[in-house]
Design a protein around this motif. Structure first.
Motif, mmCIF file in Angstrom:
data_model
loop_
_atom_site.group_PDB
_atom_site.id
_atom_site.type_symbol
_atom_site.label_atom_id
_atom_site.label_comp_id
_atom_site.label_asym_id
_atom_site.label_seq_id
_atom_site.Cartn_x
_atom_site.Cartn_y
_atom_site.Cartn_z
ATOM 1 N N ASP A 133 0.838 -1.214 0.000
ATOM 2 C CA ASP A 133 0.000 0.000 0.000
ATOM 3 C C ASP A 133 0.869 1.259 0.000
ATOM 4 O OD1 ASP A 133 -2.277 -1.553 0.054
ATOM 5 O OD2 ASP A 133 -2.579 -1.385 2.212
ATOM 6 N N GLU B 76 -3.266 -3.837 -9.519
ATOM 7 C CA GLU B 76 -2.573 -4.902 -10.256
ATOM 8 C C GLU B 76 -1.173 -5.177 -9.708
ATOM 9 O OE1 GLU B 76 -4.316 -6.270 -12.471
ATOM 10 O OE2 GLU B 76 -5.696 -4.795 -13.301
ATOM 11 N N PRO C 257 -9.844 -6.306 -10.432
ATOM 12 C CA PRO C 257 -9.073 -5.702 -11.518
ATOM 13 C C PRO C 257 -8.722 -6.727 -12.597
ATOM 14 C CG PRO C 257 -7.636 -6.145 -9.686
ATOM 15 C CD PRO C 257 -9.026 -6.507 -9.229
ATOM 16 N N ALA C 258 -7.945 -6.303 -13.572
ATOM 17 C CA ALA C 258 -7.688 -7.161 -14.725
ATOM 18 C C ALA C 258 -7.012 -8.479 -14.344
ATOM 19 C CB ALA C 258 -6.833 -6.403 -15.749
ATOM 20 N N ARG C 259 -6.089 -8.415 -13.396
ATOM 21 C CA ARG C 259 -5.388 -9.667 -13.063
ATOM 22 C C ARG C 259 -6.338 -10.663 -12.411
ATOM 23 N NH1 ARG C 259 -2.792 -10.305 -7.769
ATOM 24 N NH2 ARG C 259 -3.502 -8.656 -6.388
ATOM 25 N N ASP D 15 -5.725 -12.989 -2.132
ATOM 26 C CA ASP D 15 -5.093 -11.767 -2.644
ATOM 27 C C ASP D 15 -5.830 -11.270 -3.890
ATOM 28 O OD1 ASP D 15 -3.243 -11.878 -0.646
ATOM 29 O OD2 ASP D 15 -1.556 -12.462 -1.915
ATOM 30 N N ALA E 53 -7.999 -7.287 -3.965
ATOM 31 C CA ALA E 53 -6.973 -6.415 -4.548
ATOM 32 C C ALA E 53 -7.243 -4.942 -4.291
ATOM 33 C CB ALA E 53 -6.880 -6.660 -6.051
ATOM 34 N N PHE E 54 -8.485 -4.593 -4.006
ATOM 35 C CA PHE E 54 -8.815 -3.174 -3.820
ATOM 36 C C PHE E 54 -8.738 -2.742 -2.359
ATOM 37 C CE2 PHE E 54 -11.040 -4.256 -7.738
ATOM 38 C CZ PHE E 54 -10.601 -3.239 -8.567
ATOM 39 N N THR E 55 -8.551 -3.704 -1.492
ATOM 40 C CA THR E 55 -8.726 -3.406 -0.074
ATOM 41 C C THR E 55 -7.415 -3.263 0.633
ATOM 42 O OG1 THR E 55 -10.669 -4.785 -0.184
ATOM 43 C CG2 THR E 55 -9.930 -4.143 1.998
ATOM 44 N N LYS E 56 -7.148 -2.078 1.149
ATOM 45 C CA LYS E 56 -5.989 -1.920 2.005
ATOM 46 C C LYS E 56 -6.223 -2.737 3.263
ATOM 47 C CE LYS E 56 -4.286 2.532 0.502
ATOM 48 N NZ LYS E 56 -3.858 3.863 0.896
ATOM 49 N N LYS E 57 -5.161 -3.339 3.759
ATOM 50 C CA LYS E 57 -5.238 -4.211 4.926
ATOM 51 C C LYS E 57 -6.163 -5.394 4.680
ATOM 52 C CE LYS E 57 -4.010 -0.627 8.156
ATOM 53 N NZ LYS E 57 -4.171 -0.050 9.456
ATOM 54 N N ALA E 58 -6.303 -5.749 3.406
ATOM 55 C CA ALA E 58 -7.202 -6.860 3.089
ATOM 56 C C ALA E 58 -6.727 -8.169 3.655
ATOM 57 C CB ALA E 58 -7.332 -7.000 1.574
ATOM 58 N N ALA E 59 -5.442 -8.281 3.806
ATOM 59 C CA ALA E 59 -4.902 -9.572 4.216
ATOM 60 C C ALA E 59 -4.830 -9.727 5.715
ATOM 61 C CB ALA E 59 -3.524 -9.758 3.599
#
Lengths: 166, 154
Positions: free
Chosen positions: A105, A122, B91-93, B143, B147-153
């Motif tokens: 981040d 990405e 996202p694309a990936r 993951d 992909a859009f989430t901060k601190k998602a993990a």
């Protein structure tokens, strides 16, 4: 009575569990972790996940209400991180208990390379000297920093796998 | 009394590893069912609008861990592949990983992905080998789905 505590840390390839006394403290984690890591327990610092500062080793364990609580054990208090992207490099220090997600981040954010918001999701981090190693975003930074090296270098890369299928 | 095959034992053992249990404890994934050779796992996701949801996956684990699992995005209600238009698109990936291409997940760790486009050699960090385990795949799926989430993990 014992309680199981998840730990990540230096020289650990993946999350481990250590059993510590239910009324134990951070030192209890250091003592058990030292057996796994193979270092002197007195040399280990114990952190809560994402914490900037280590715990007082006499502090009582918290997080009994959080079954996923993960601690970090490391000999270093800070880890130097260098990230390479295109022709640039950014450097800053993080706690070894910092999750890779937080480093990523920062790397794509305004204090890092300010990657366009359409591209930022990405992006991934790859170890500069071991690009073949998978870097889970839930892993703690200190896992990749040896006890005396205290620094890690990453490449910021686009994670998409090019279309080559039907 | 039933006797588990070595493959079933390997799967059960991997589901007892700390890394797998931590994912369960954090709510990142959970086992929906396991009747060899089918293992069903649900993975938590957050989309680009911040909405939480889950996706189910069917793992075919015969030959595990020597043989990579065949992993499909699954509709538990119909017990069939989740239709392509119901899979994550951004996202694309992530869209690429979930696209329908006639096989499993479009990832180097998937049973069908390993030999596709020489992926195992080109993307060794995502390639399957016998030292990998279920958590390796689930970490990657989580993951991709966060992909859009901060601190998602967390």
């Amino acid at each position: 009575m014992k309680q199981n505590v998840f730990i990540d840390g230096q020289h650990l390839k993946e999350i481990q569990v250590v059993a510590v006394p239910a009324d134990g403290n951070a030192r209890s984690i250091a003592q058990e972790a030292a057996k796994l890591i193979g270092v002197d327990a007195e040399s280990l610092l114990v952190f809560k996940e994402d914490a900037e500062e280590p715990l007082n080793l006499d502090s009582k364990l918290e997080g009994a209400d959080d079954p996923g609580m993960t601690h970090h054990v490391h000999q270093a208090e800070k880890v130097s991180v260098k990230i390479y992207y295109l022709n640039g490099v950014k450097q800053r220090f993080f706690s070894p208990a910092t999750r890779i997600q937080v480093v990523l981040d920062w790397a794509v954010g305004p204090e890092g390379f300010n990657v366009d918001v359409s591209v930022a999701p990405e992006m991934e981090l790859a170890l500069t000297d071991k690009p073949e190693e998978e870097i889970p975003r839930s892993a703690h930074l200190g896992r990749y920093a040896g006890g005396k090296e205290h620094e890690v270098e990453f490449d910021l890369v686009r994670g998409i796998i090019p279309n080559g299928a039907v | 009394m039933s006797t588990l095959s070595p493959t079933e034992v390997a799967v059960q053992n991997h589901m007892q590893k700390a890394s797998f249990l931590r994912g369960v404890a954090c709510g990142r994934w959970k086992v929906l069912g396991f009747t060899f050779p089918e293992l069903f796992v649900q993975v938590a996701a957050v989309d680009e609008h911040g909405n939480g949801k889950t996706y189910a996956f069917r793992f075919i684990v015969d030959g595990y861990p020597d043989l990579a699992p065949d992993v499909r995005c699954w509709d538990m209600a119909t017990n069939a592949l989740l239709p392509a238009d119901a899979r994550p698109q951004t996202p694309a990936r992530t869209r690429e990983a979930f696209k329908e291409w006639g096989h499993g997940m479009y990832r180097p760790w998937d049973r069908n992905g390993a030999t596709h486009n020489n992926w195992a050699a080109i993307h060794p960090q995502l390639a399957w080998h016998a030292e990998r385990d279920l958590t390796f795949i689930l970490e990657d799926l989580h993951d991709l789905l966060n992909a859009f989430t901060k601190k998602a993990a967390a």
